[in-house]
Design an enzyme around this catalytic site. Structure first.
Site, PDB file in Angstrom:
ATOM      1  N   GLU A 219      -4.606 -28.806  -7.429  1.00  0.00           N
ATOM      2  CA  GLU A 219      -3.507 -27.943  -8.457  1.00  0.00           C
ATOM      3  C   GLU A 219      -4.061 -26.688  -8.391  1.00  0.00           C
ATOM      4  O   GLU A 219      -5.179 -25.835  -8.170  1.00  0.00           O
ATOM      5  CB  GLU A 219      -3.053 -28.543  -9.061  1.00  0.00           C
ATOM      6  CG  GLU A 219      -2.733 -30.354  -9.155  1.00  0.00           C
ATOM      7  CD  GLU A 219      -2.298 -31.190 -10.077  1.00  0.00           C
ATOM      8  OE1 GLU A 219      -2.315 -30.912 -11.476  1.00  0.00           O
ATOM      9  OE2 GLU A 219      -1.951 -32.635 -10.115  1.00  0.00           O
ATOM     10  N   PRO A 220      -3.077 -25.563  -8.702  1.00  0.00           N
ATOM     11  CA  PRO A 220      -2.798 -24.938  -8.986  1.00  0.00           C
ATOM     12  C   PRO A 220      -4.415 -24.487 -10.241  1.00  0.00           C
ATOM     13  O   PRO A 220      -5.216 -23.054 -10.336  1.00  0.00           O
ATOM     14  CB  PRO A 220      -1.753 -23.752  -9.652  1.00  0.00           C
ATOM     15  CG  PRO A 220      -0.869 -24.946  -9.213  1.00  0.00           C
ATOM     16  CD  PRO A 220      -1.435 -25.987  -8.923  1.00  0.00           C
TER      17      PRO A 220
ATOM     18  N   SER B  21     -12.549 -29.569  -8.451  1.00  0.00           N
ATOM     19  CA  SER B  21     -13.349 -29.960  -8.822  1.00  0.00           C
ATOM     20  C   SER B  21     -13.127 -31.164  -9.177  1.00  0.00           C
ATOM     21  O   SER B  21     -13.954 -32.155  -9.303  1.00  0.00           O
ATOM     22  CB  SER B  21     -14.808 -28.953  -9.208  1.00  0.00           C
ATOM     23  OG  SER B  21     -15.077 -27.214  -8.002  1.00  0.00           O
TER      24      SER B  21
ATOM     25  N   THR C 290      -3.588 -28.000   3.441  1.00  0.00           N
ATOM     26  CA  THR C 290      -3.736 -27.905   5.033  1.00  0.00           C
ATOM     27  C   THR C 290      -2.943 -28.734   5.448  1.00  0.00           C
ATOM     28  O   THR C 290      -2.646 -29.562   4.911  1.00  0.00           O
ATOM     29  CB  THR C 290      -5.540 -28.380   4.981  1.00  0.00           C
ATOM     30  OG1 THR C 290      -6.579 -27.295   4.339  1.00  0.00           O
ATOM     31  CG2 THR C 290      -5.423 -27.604   6.520  1.00  0.00           C
TER      32      THR C 290
ATOM     33  N   ILE D 289     -27.100  -9.462  13.607  1.00  0.00           N
ATOM     34  CA  ILE D 289     -27.606  -8.982  15.161  1.00  0.00           C
ATOM     35  C   ILE D 289     -26.849  -8.547  15.831  1.00  0.00           C
ATOM     36  O   ILE D 289     -27.533  -6.844  16.212  1.00  0.00           O
ATOM     37  CB  ILE D 289     -27.734 -10.458  15.703  1.00  0.00           C
ATOM     38  CG1 ILE D 289     -29.173 -11.257  15.303  1.00  0.00           C
ATOM     39  CG2 ILE D 289     -28.636 -10.337  17.231  1.00  0.00           C
ATOM     40  CD1 ILE D 289     -29.859 -12.353  15.443  1.00  0.00           C
ATOM     41  N   HIS D 290     -25.782  -8.357  15.422  1.00  0.00           N
ATOM     42  CA  HIS D 290     -24.683  -7.404  16.303  1.00  0.00           C
ATOM     43  C   HIS D 290     -24.422  -5.797  15.566  1.00  0.00           C
ATOM     44  O   HIS D 290     -23.040  -5.387  16.383  1.00  0.00           O
ATOM     45  CB  HIS D 290     -23.099  -8.140  16.064  1.00  0.00           C
ATOM     46  CG  HIS D 290     -23.328  -9.475  16.926  1.00  0.00           C
ATOM     47  ND1 HIS D 290     -23.632 -10.113  17.361  1.00  0.00           N
ATOM     48  CD2 HIS D 290     -22.355  -8.867  18.232  1.00  0.00           C
ATOM     49  CE1 HIS D 290     -23.262 -11.281  18.053  1.00  0.00           C
ATOM     50  NE2 HIS D 290     -22.602 -10.265  18.506  1.00  0.00           N
TER      51      HIS D 290
ATOM     52  N   GLU E  11     -13.505 -29.496   0.516  1.00  0.00           N
ATOM     53  CA  GLU E  11     -14.029 -30.824   0.445  1.00  0.00           C
ATOM     54  C   GLU E  11     -15.391 -31.303  -1.005  1.00  0.00           C
ATOM     55  O   GLU E  11     -15.765 -31.218  -0.754  1.00  0.00           O
ATOM     56  CB  GLU E  11     -14.506 -31.547   1.429  1.00  0.00           C
ATOM     57  CG  GLU E  11     -13.389 -31.296   2.669  1.00  0.00           C
ATOM     58  CD  GLU E  11     -12.571 -32.653   2.709  1.00  0.00           C
ATOM     59  OE1 GLU E  11     -12.820 -33.641   2.784  1.00  0.00           O
ATOM     60  OE2 GLU E  11     -11.397 -32.296   3.261  1.00  0.00           O
TER      61      GLU E  11
HETATM   62  C1  LIG Z   1      -8.403 -22.885   2.957  1.00  0.00           C
HETATM   63  C2  LIG Z   1      -8.676 -23.916   2.059  1.00  0.00           C
HETATM   64  C3  LIG Z   1      -7.832 -24.707   1.972  1.00  0.00           C
HETATM   65  C4  LIG Z   1      -8.412 -26.173   1.502  1.00  0.00           C
HETATM   66  N1  LIG Z   1      -7.677 -27.418   1.769  1.00  0.00           N
HETATM   67  C5  LIG Z   1      -7.055 -28.283   0.510  1.00  0.00           C
HETATM   68  C6  LIG Z   1      -6.515 -29.641   0.912  1.00  0.00           C
HETATM   69  O1  LIG Z   1      -5.941 -29.691   2.302  1.00  0.00           O
HETATM   70  N2  LIG Z   1      -6.271 -30.511   0.092  1.00  0.00           N
HETATM   71  C7  LIG Z   1      -6.745 -29.962  -1.261  1.00  0.00           C
HETATM   72  O2  LIG Z   1      -6.514 -31.323  -1.984  1.00  0.00           O
HETATM   73  N3  LIG Z   1      -7.647 -28.929  -1.380  1.00  0.00           N
HETATM   74  C8  LIG Z   1      -7.851 -27.720  -0.342  1.00  0.00           C
HETATM   75  N4  LIG Z   1      -8.536 -27.255  -1.061  1.00  0.00           N
HETATM   76  C9  LIG Z   1      -8.899 -26.499  -2.599  1.00  0.00           C
HETATM   77  C10 LIG Z   1     -10.309 -27.083  -1.792  1.00  0.00           C
HETATM   78  O3  LIG Z   1     -10.875 -28.510  -2.126  1.00  0.00           O
HETATM   79  C11 LIG Z   1     -10.849 -26.188  -3.405  1.00  0.00           C
HETATM   80  O4  LIG Z   1     -10.686 -25.225  -3.497  1.00  0.00           O
HETATM   81  C12 LIG Z   1     -12.142 -27.065  -3.809  1.00  0.00           C
HETATM   82  O5  LIG Z   1     -12.657 -28.018  -4.333  1.00  0.00           O
HETATM   83  C13 LIG Z   1     -12.532 -26.176  -5.408  1.00  0.00           C
HETATM   84  O6  LIG Z   1     -11.583 -26.434  -6.239  1.00  0.00           O
HETATM   85  P1  LIG Z   1     -10.772 -24.241  -6.955  1.00  0.00           P
HETATM   86  O7  LIG Z   1     -11.037 -23.752  -6.327  1.00  0.00           O
HETATM   87  O8  LIG Z   1     -10.432 -25.564  -8.011  1.00  0.00           O
HETATM   88  O9  LIG Z   1     -12.494 -23.861  -7.982  1.00  0.00           O
HETATM   89  P2  LIG Z   1     -12.703 -24.697  -9.090  1.00  0.00           P
HETATM   90  O10 LIG Z   1     -13.369 -25.957  -9.713  1.00  0.00           O
HETATM   91  O11 LIG Z   1     -12.474 -23.828  -9.668  1.00  0.00           O
HETATM   92  O12 LIG Z   1     -14.071 -24.487  -8.775  1.00  0.00           O
HETATM   93  C14 LIG Z   1     -14.913 -22.993  -9.578  1.00  0.00           C
HETATM   94  C15 LIG Z   1     -16.766 -22.853  -8.935  1.00  0.00           C
HETATM   95  O13 LIG Z   1     -16.844 -23.059 -10.658  1.00  0.00           O
HETATM   96  C16 LIG Z   1     -17.528 -24.022  -9.569  1.00  0.00           C
HETATM   97  N5  LIG Z   1     -18.026 -25.509 -10.515  1.00  0.00           N
HETATM   98  C17 LIG Z   1     -17.044 -25.908 -10.560  1.00  0.00           C
HETATM   99  N6  LIG Z   1     -17.115 -27.400 -11.740  1.00  0.00           N
HETATM  100  C18 LIG Z   1     -18.743 -27.198 -11.947  1.00  0.00           C
HETATM  101  C19 LIG Z   1     -19.958 -28.059 -11.856  1.00  0.00           C
HETATM  102  N7  LIG Z   1     -19.614 -28.610 -13.434  1.00  0.00           N
HETATM  103  N8  LIG Z   1     -20.877 -27.730 -12.484  1.00  0.00           N
HETATM  104  C20 LIG Z   1     -21.019 -26.446 -11.933  1.00  0.00           C
HETATM  105  N9  LIG Z   1     -20.158 -25.214 -11.765  1.00  0.00           N
HETATM  106  C21 LIG Z   1     -19.112 -25.820 -11.228  1.00  0.00           C
HETATM  107  C22 LIG Z   1     -17.699 -24.284  -8.359  1.00  0.00           C
HETATM  108  O14 LIG Z   1     -18.601 -25.202  -7.583  1.00  0.00           O
HETATM  109  C23 LIG Z   1     -16.519 -23.415  -8.056  1.00  0.00           C
HETATM  110  O15 LIG Z   1     -18.096 -22.173  -8.223  1.00  0.00           O
HETATM  111  C24 LIG Z   1      -8.363 -25.954   0.034  1.00  0.00           C
HETATM  112  C25 LIG Z   1      -9.133 -24.726  -0.715  1.00  0.00           C
HETATM  113  C26 LIG Z   1      -9.195 -23.923   0.580  1.00  0.00           C
HETATM  114  C27 LIG Z   1     -10.369 -22.559   0.349  1.00  0.00           C
END
Ligand SMILES: Cc1cc2nc3c(=O)[nH]c(=O)nc-3n(C[C@H](O)[C@H](O)[C@H](O)COP(=O)(O)OP(=O)(O)OC[C@H]3O[C@@H](n4cnc5c(N)ncnc54)[C@H](O)[C@@H]3O)c2cc1C
Length: 404
Positions: free
Chosen positions: A132-133, A137, A164, A358-359, A384
């Site tokens: 969600e927005p 994670s 996706t 390398i390129h 994932e």
């Molecule tokens: C191109 C693309 C396609 C996608 N497709 C799908 C899809 O089909 N379905 C779907 O459901 N989702 C999808 N996603 C979403 C994706 O799974 C999430 O972006 C991902 O899980 C990370 O969540 P977030 O972007 O909210 O980052 P956040 O959860 O906000 O994390 C931000 C940063 O904080 C770190 N972080 C968070 N919690 C912790 C912790 N406890 N300890 C240490 N570090 C932490 C993370 O590693 C990251 O570096 C997609 C994302 C992209 C970019």
């Protein structure tokens, strides 16, 4: 006298035949056309049509439903080859694969009969939606809700993000909060199989209440659309709760996390594929480009890069296949899937960066394939579950398995 042993082979005859077929498809149909679709950010329809003909949408779906009935290990080999061509092509099948896994493992007979035959042929495609927005994670923090109405149907409300195949899919496996008071929150979540009109931004009639805003503009991973989904009074019949209401309500989080385990093997295979392609490009370019009177491949610093890349690709491939084989054997593979996803996605990024270096200056030019790979590879560090989240999963599982 040496004891005679069988020749080392990592693949069965079927696996060798199918990966050769997909490799040829990638060489002939994906790689020569990827630049065009990447540049336009348009859906690679002709490639996807050919994938339907090859049966690639039903690789793991049982034969009784019209699929090939192959295991996760063979699927991972196929994904590696597709991603070696272009990771966006594997993106078109990956959430579809997760959807079919959810149905095969948790679906009712009616749900399997209804969806799997059409999914096996690629007639309909599936998306998978947790994020969600404000939540990625921390899946337990989702806010979208489903509430049971007086007529027995569920009313879905809320916004999903980063889906996706969000526009082109006909079915979305979506996680919703059904008991906001549940403690811990994961016990109050349910997976709904929401149907929609493919490629339609505003759904009407029986699918009214689901709109898809314009696709998100991305750095790479173009061609396959990533969208938001807005559920606003969408009605989902009770028979579309994954596994049926009795078995499925409150089980969504557990079901989705189970699917993520195979999803991680899937992403790991994509990391291996893109790393393999970067290695191939580096091997070729370094033997063509000359500096100081000889091909750069003859400079030891470049050879060391090639050596490290090849070693990492092989290690990531072996770990990915191990995780897949364990899952196929019915063993717990959460630790190995996490390790494979972590190693292979980081390997993808590292090999792509080394190939880019390398390129030299040409790596920065859109004339060279590595420029696309450089924009595509970072996605695998995020989707994932990020690398940080994989490390959390691995650390937790290690301590569980080795508790003193
Ligand atoms: C191109 C693309 C396609 C996608 N497709 C799908 C899809 O089909 N379905 C779907 O459901 N989702 C999808 N996603 C979403 C994706 O799974 C999430 O972006 C991902 O899980 C990370 O969540 P977030 O972007 O909210 O980052 P956040 O959860 O906000 O994390 C931000 C940063 O904080 C770190 N972080 C968070 N919690 C912790 C912790 N406890 N300890 C240490 N570090 C932490 C993370 O590693 C990251 O570096 C997609 C994302 C992209 C970019």
């Amino acid at each position: 006298m040496a004891v005679e042993t069988a020749a080392f082979s990592e693949q069965t005859d079927i696996q060798r035949d199918i990966t050769e077929m997909v490799r040829q498809f990638a060489d002939e149909q994906i790689i020569p056309n990827a630049e065009h679709y990447d540049h336009e950010d348009s859906f690679p329809e002709p490639i996807v049509e050919q994938m339907k003909e090859l049966g690639l949408f039903g690789v793991t779906i049982p034969e009784e439903y019209g699929g090939m009935g192959l295991d996760l290990t063979t699927y991972a080999m196929i994904v590696e080859e597709l991603s070696r061509g272009w990771i966006s092509i594997s993106g078109v099948v990956n959430t579809h694969f997760i959807g079919s896994y959810l149905l095969m493992k948790f679906g009712t007979d009616e749900q399997k009969d209804h969806f799997l035959p059409k999914m096996a042929t690629g007639e309909i495609r599936a998306a998978f939606s947790l994020s969600e927005p404000e939540v990625g994670s921390d899946v337990q923090g989702i806010k979208a809700t489903a509430k049971k109405g007086g007529d027995g149907s569920w009313e879905l409300n809320g916004q999903k993000m980063w889906v996706t195949n969000g526009l082109g899919s006909a079915v979305v496996f979506v996680l919703m909060k059904t008991d906001p008071k549940a403690d811990p929150p994961y016990k109050g979540m349910t997976c709904f199989i929401t149907e929609k009109e493919p490629w339609k931004e505003v759904n009407e009639g029986e699918y009214a209440g689901l709109t898809i805003p314009p696709k998100i503009k991305k750095m790479g991973y173009k061609g396959v659309e990533s969208t938001e989904l807005v559920y606003d009074g969408y009605r989902c019949p009770p028979e579309r709760v994954l596994g049926g209401e009795e078995a499925g309500v409150g089980q969504g989080f557990i079901q989705m996390m189970d699917a993520l385990e195979v999803g991680r093997v899937n992403v790991a295979a994509r990391g291996v594929g893109i790393a393999q392609r970067a290695l191939e490009l580096a091997l070729r370019y370094s033997q063509e480009r000359k500096t100081f009177g000889k091909p750069i491949a003859q400079h030891q610093a470049i050879q060391f890069k090639l050596a490290d890349m090849a070693t990492k690709v092989e290690a990531a491939r072996l770990l990915t296949r191990k995780a897949a084989r364990m899952k196929d054997a019915g063993e717990r593979s959460d630790l190995e899937a996490g390790m494979a996803k972590l190693l292979a996605s980081e390997t993808g990024k590292e090999c792509v960066e080394e190939c880019f270096r390398i390129h030299g200056g040409y790596g920065y030019s859109k004339e060279y394939e590595i420029e696309r790979l450089y924009r595509d590879a970072p996605l695998l560090l995020i989707g994932e579950g990020t690398s940080e989240i994989q490390r959390m999963v691995i650390g937790k599982k290690l301590l569980q398995r080795h508790k003193i």
